[in-house]
Design a protein around this motif. Structure first.
Motif, mmCIF file in Angstrom:
data_model
loop_
_atom_site.group_PDB
_atom_site.id
_atom_site.type_symbol
_atom_site.label_atom_id
_atom_site.label_comp_id
_atom_site.label_asym_id
_atom_site.label_seq_id
_atom_site.Cartn_x
_atom_site.Cartn_y
_atom_site.Cartn_z
ATOM 1 N N ILE A 37 0.861 -1.169 0.000
ATOM 2 C CA ILE A 37 0.000 0.000 0.000
ATOM 3 C C ILE A 37 0.901 1.224 0.000
ATOM 4 O O ILE A 37 1.832 1.321 0.809
ATOM 5 C CB ILE A 37 -0.939 0.027 1.221
ATOM 6 N N VAL A 38 0.623 2.151 -0.907
ATOM 7 C CA VAL A 38 1.365 3.405 -0.986
ATOM 8 C C VAL A 38 0.364 4.526 -0.711
ATOM 9 O O VAL A 38 -0.615 4.677 -1.433
ATOM 10 C CB VAL A 38 2.024 3.597 -2.371
ATOM 11 N N LEU A 39 0.617 5.276 0.354
ATOM 12 C CA LEU A 39 -0.271 6.365 0.739
ATOM 13 C C LEU A 39 0.173 7.670 0.091
ATOM 14 O O LEU A 39 1.373 7.946 -0.003
ATOM 15 C CB LEU A 39 -0.274 6.534 2.255
ATOM 16 N N ASP A 40 -0.784 8.465 -0.337
ATOM 17 C CA ASP A 40 -0.486 9.771 -0.898
ATOM 18 C C ASP A 40 0.158 10.647 0.176
ATOM 19 O O ASP A 40 -0.061 10.447 1.372
ATOM 20 C CB ASP A 40 -1.774 10.413 -1.424
ATOM 21 N N GLU A 41 0.913 11.611 -0.270
ATOM 22 C CA GLU A 41 1.664 12.483 0.633
ATOM 23 C C GLU A 41 0.775 13.172 1.667
ATOM 24 O O GLU A 41 1.160 13.331 2.816
ATOM 25 C CB GLU A 41 2.399 13.528 -0.211
ATOM 26 N N GLU A 42 -0.430 13.542 1.273
ATOM 27 C CA GLU A 42 -1.328 14.229 2.188
ATOM 28 C C GLU A 42 -1.806 13.345 3.339
ATOM 29 O O GLU A 42 -2.386 13.826 4.307
ATOM 30 C CB GLU A 42 -2.536 14.774 1.437
ATOM 31 N N LEU A 43 -1.535 12.041 3.257
ATOM 32 C CA LEU A 43 -1.965 11.105 4.297
ATOM 33 C C LEU A 43 -0.850 10.738 5.273
ATOM 34 O O LEU A 43 -1.054 9.913 6.158
ATOM 35 C CB LEU A 43 -2.539 9.841 3.644
ATOM 36 N N GLN A 44 0.313 11.339 5.105
ATOM 37 C CA GLN A 44 1.413 11.022 6.020
ATOM 38 C C GLN A 44 1.206 11.703 7.368
ATOM 39 O O GLN A 44 0.531 12.716 7.466
ATOM 40 C CB GLN A 44 2.752 11.418 5.421
ATOM 41 N N GLY A 45 1.780 11.126 8.404
ATOM 42 C CA GLY A 45 1.709 11.702 9.735
ATOM 43 C C GLY A 45 0.367 11.564 10.425
ATOM 44 O O GLY A 45 0.114 12.230 11.423
ATOM 45 N N LEU A 46 -0.501 10.694 9.920
ATOM 46 C CA LEU A 46 -1.836 10.542 10.495
ATOM 47 C C LEU A 46 -2.029 9.181 11.154
ATOM 48 O O LEU A 46 -3.151 8.784 11.439
ATOM 49 C CB LEU A 46 -2.893 10.741 9.395
ATOM 50 N N ASN A 47 -0.959 8.450 11.357
ATOM 51 C CA ASN A 47 -0.977 7.114 11.962
ATOM 52 C C ASN A 47 -1.754 6.087 11.153
ATOM 53 O O ASN A 47 -2.151 5.049 11.682
ATOM 54 C CB ASN A 47 -1.519 7.142 13.393
ATOM 55 N N LEU A 48 -1.991 6.364 9.884
ATOM 56 C CA LEU A 48 -2.720 5.405 9.059
ATOM 57 C C LEU A 48 -1.929 4.114 8.888
ATOM 58 O O LEU A 48 -2.512 3.028 8.889
ATOM 59 C CB LEU A 48 -3.053 6.009 7.695
ATOM 60 N N ALA A 49 -0.626 4.219 8.744
ATOM 61 C CA ALA A 49 0.196 3.016 8.571
ATOM 62 C C ALA A 49 0.062 2.096 9.780
ATOM 63 O O ALA A 49 -0.020 0.876 9.626
ATOM 64 C CB ALA A 49 1.652 3.391 8.333
ATOM 65 N N ASP A 50 0.025 2.665 10.970
ATOM 66 C CA ASP A 50 -0.142 1.850 12.183
ATOM 67 C C ASP A 50 -1.485 1.125 12.168
ATOM 68 O O ASP A 50 -1.567 -0.053 12.492
ATOM 69 C CB ASP A 50 -0.045 2.718 13.437
ATOM 70 N N HIS A 51 -2.534 1.834 11.807
ATOM 71 C CA HIS A 51 -3.867 1.222 11.772
ATOM 72 C C HIS A 51 -3.974 0.172 10.662
ATOM 73 O O HIS A 51 -4.580 -0.882 10.855
ATOM 74 C CB HIS A 51 -4.946 2.283 11.603
#
Length: 135
Positions: A2-16
């Motif tokens: 999964i590659v998240l767009d730049e605007e989604l960084q720093g939101l703990n989405l990767a952890d979830h």
């Protein structure tokens, strides 16, 4: 992957996401560190990566503007930034559908996911609607 767009960084989405997704989870900037990545360069970067699923809330720049390619999947979440915490649940539910269940099934699709429905297109097919979706 999964590659998240730049605007989604720093939101703990990767952890979830990592609580249920076993593959790698990256931010688009990880694919080309130290550079500015414009939206029109993202499909080229994705083609250089093995079977990525790119996730963005920037649907207006990707949906029906980016050509489908069998090398990647793009999932456009139609929600505002204040609801990005819903992305992991939406992705998990999306990945349970037969059309998105495996990496091989997802590749070549550009999807628009909203609370009411999922739409997607491929290089060979017209727009497909999945209306039995309620996020």
């Amino acid at each position: 992957m999964i590659v998240l767009d730049e605007e989604l960084q720093g939101l703990n989405l990767a952890d979830h996401l990592s609580s249920w997704y076993r593959g790698a989870i990256l931010i688009i900037k990880d694919l080309r560190p130290g550079t500015v990545i414009k939206d029109d360069a993202i499909p080229g970067l994705l083609r250089l990566t093995k079977q990525p699923t790119f996730v963005t809330i920037n649907h207006s720049d990707f949906w029906r503007r980016t050509p489908a390619n069998n090398a990647y999947c793009i999932v456009c979440m139609k929600l505002s930034a204040e609801f990005v915490d819903e992305i992991p649940d939406w992705l998990r539910r999306l990945f349970k559908l037969p059309e998105f269940k495996s990496k091989n099934a997802r590749m070549g699709k550009i999807a628009l996911v909203s609370r009411q429905r999922i739409q997607y297109y491929t290089a060979r097919r017209k727009l497909t609607h999945l209306v039995n979706w309620s996020a």
